[in-house]
Design a protein around this motif. Structure first.
Motif, mmCIF file in Angstrom:
data_model
loop_
_atom_site.group_PDB
_atom_site.id
_atom_site.type_symbol
_atom_site.label_atom_id
_atom_site.label_comp_id
_atom_site.label_asym_id
_atom_site.label_seq_id
_atom_site.Cartn_x
_atom_site.Cartn_y
_atom_site.Cartn_z
ATOM 1 N N THR A 75 -3.670 9.561 14.814
ATOM 2 C CA THR A 75 -4.721 8.961 13.995
ATOM 3 C C THR A 75 -4.457 9.329 12.548
ATOM 4 O OG1 THR A 75 -6.325 9.172 15.775
ATOM 5 C CG2 THR A 75 -7.198 8.873 13.565
ATOM 6 N N GLU A 76 -4.564 8.342 11.687
ATOM 7 C CA GLU A 76 -4.316 8.588 10.271
ATOM 8 C C GLU A 76 -5.408 7.907 9.459
ATOM 9 O OE1 GLU A 76 -0.748 7.982 7.121
ATOM 10 O OE2 GLU A 76 -0.351 8.610 9.171
ATOM 11 N N ARG A 77 -5.871 8.561 8.433
ATOM 12 C CA ARG A 77 -6.909 8.008 7.568
ATOM 13 C C ARG A 77 -6.305 7.700 6.207
ATOM 14 N NH1 ARG A 77 -12.811 10.457 6.985
ATOM 15 N NH2 ARG A 77 -13.131 8.938 8.604
ATOM 16 N N TRP A 78 -6.545 6.487 5.728
ATOM 17 C CA TRP A 78 -6.047 6.053 4.423
ATOM 18 C C TRP A 78 -7.219 5.824 3.492
ATOM 19 C CZ3 TRP A 78 -1.764 1.881 5.419
ATOM 20 C CH2 TRP A 78 -0.745 2.446 6.190
ATOM 21 N N ASP A 79 -7.077 6.233 2.260
ATOM 22 C CA ASP A 79 -8.101 6.029 1.243
ATOM 23 C C ASP A 79 -7.869 4.678 0.577
ATOM 24 O OD1 ASP A 79 -10.027 6.203 -0.698
ATOM 25 O OD2 ASP A 79 -8.994 7.711 -1.879
ATOM 26 N N LEU A 80 -8.770 3.725 0.826
ATOM 27 C CA LEU A 80 -8.646 2.380 0.264
ATOM 28 C C LEU A 80 -9.596 2.168 -0.906
ATOM 29 C CD1 LEU A 80 -8.452 0.295 3.559
ATOM 30 C CD2 LEU A 80 -6.579 1.127 2.154
ATOM 31 N N MET A 113 0.825 -1.177 0.000
ATOM 32 C CA MET A 113 0.000 0.000 0.000
ATOM 33 C C MET A 113 0.872 1.244 0.000
ATOM 34 S SD MET A 113 -2.901 -1.318 2.640
ATOM 35 C CE MET A 113 -4.140 -0.119 2.381
ATOM 36 N N LYS A 114 1.599 1.442 1.103
ATOM 37 C CA LYS A 114 2.527 2.566 1.149
ATOM 38 C C LYS A 114 3.440 2.421 2.346
ATOM 39 C CE LYS A 114 -0.449 5.826 3.650
ATOM 40 N NZ LYS A 114 -1.039 7.145 3.633
ATOM 41 N N ASP A 115 4.582 3.051 2.270
ATOM 42 C CA ASP A 115 5.496 3.161 3.393
ATOM 43 C C ASP A 115 5.377 4.568 3.933
ATOM 44 O OD1 ASP A 115 6.508 0.605 3.221
ATOM 45 O OD2 ASP A 115 8.132 1.175 1.889
ATOM 46 N N LEU A 116 5.401 4.691 5.238
ATOM 47 C CA LEU A 116 5.233 5.995 5.857
ATOM 48 C C LEU A 116 6.205 6.091 7.021
ATOM 49 C CD1 LEU A 116 3.495 8.583 6.031
ATOM 50 C CD2 LEU A 116 2.047 7.341 7.615
ATOM 51 N N LEU A 117 6.946 7.161 7.077
ATOM 52 C CA LEU A 117 7.870 7.406 8.174
ATOM 53 C C LEU A 117 7.575 8.791 8.725
ATOM 54 C CD1 LEU A 117 10.433 6.700 9.826
ATOM 55 C CD2 LEU A 117 11.739 7.813 8.021
ATOM 56 N N PHE A 118 7.372 8.865 10.036
ATOM 57 C CA PHE A 118 7.166 10.165 10.655
ATOM 58 C C PHE A 118 7.732 10.137 12.057
ATOM 59 C CE2 PHE A 118 3.370 7.668 11.456
ATOM 60 C CZ PHE A 118 3.179 7.830 12.816
ATOM 61 N N PHE A 119 8.051 11.312 12.552
ATOM 62 C CA PHE A 119 8.559 11.475 13.904
ATOM 63 C C PHE A 119 7.441 12.082 14.732
ATOM 64 C CE2 PHE A 119 12.195 11.586 11.106
ATOM 65 C CZ PHE A 119 13.016 10.648 11.705
ATOM 66 N N HIS A 120 7.112 11.418 15.820
ATOM 67 C CA HIS A 120 5.987 11.858 16.643
ATOM 68 C C HIS A 120 6.368 11.687 18.102
ATOM 69 C CE1 HIS A 120 1.874 12.686 17.640
ATOM 70 N NE2 HIS A 120 1.793 11.560 18.321
ATOM 71 N N PHE A 121 6.172 12.715 18.888
ATOM 72 C CA PHE A 121 6.566 12.672 20.291
ATOM 73 C C PHE A 121 5.379 12.860 21.226
ATOM 74 C CE2 PHE A 121 10.194 14.156 17.829
ATOM 75 C CZ PHE A 121 11.101 13.180 18.154
ATOM 76 N N GLY A 122 4.169 12.719 20.706
ATOM 77 C CA GLY A 122 2.965 12.889 21.512
ATOM 78 C C GLY A 122 2.429 11.566 22.030
ATOM 79 N N VAL A 123 1.180 11.595 22.440
ATOM 80 C CA VAL A 123 0.545 10.425 23.037
ATOM 81 C C VAL A 123 0.030 9.461 21.983
ATOM 82 C CG1 VAL A 123 -1.349 9.669 24.518
ATOM 83 C CG2 VAL A 123 -0.077 11.720 25.087
ATOM 84 N N GLY A 124 -0.573 9.979 20.922
ATOM 85 C CA GLY A 124 -1.136 9.102 19.907
ATOM 86 C C GLY A 124 -1.240 9.803 18.568
#
Length: 53
Positions: A14-19, A1-12
């Motif tokens: 949410t991401e929405r993907w179009d399928l 589908m896809k590769d995704l890399l991100f830096f996140h330092f919070g609690v959570g």
């Protein structure tokens, strides 16, 4: 589908993907939480998503 890399330092996050372009069926999504260097896997989760429409 896809590769995704991100830096996140919070609690959570949410991401929405179009399928909509994929046929209905079962898909497995693997998520790895890496350490700050990006080399060591701290957590791993695999999720099954069922697309019915």
């Amino acid at each position: 589908m896809k590769d995704l890399l991100f830096f996140h330092f919070g609690v959570g996050r949410t991401e929405r993907w179009d399928l909509s372009k994929f046929p209905q069926g079962a898909y497995m999504i693997a998520i790895n939480q890496l350490d700050g260097t990006g080399k060591l896997i701290l957590r791993r989760g695999i999720y099954k998503v069922l697309k019915i429409k």
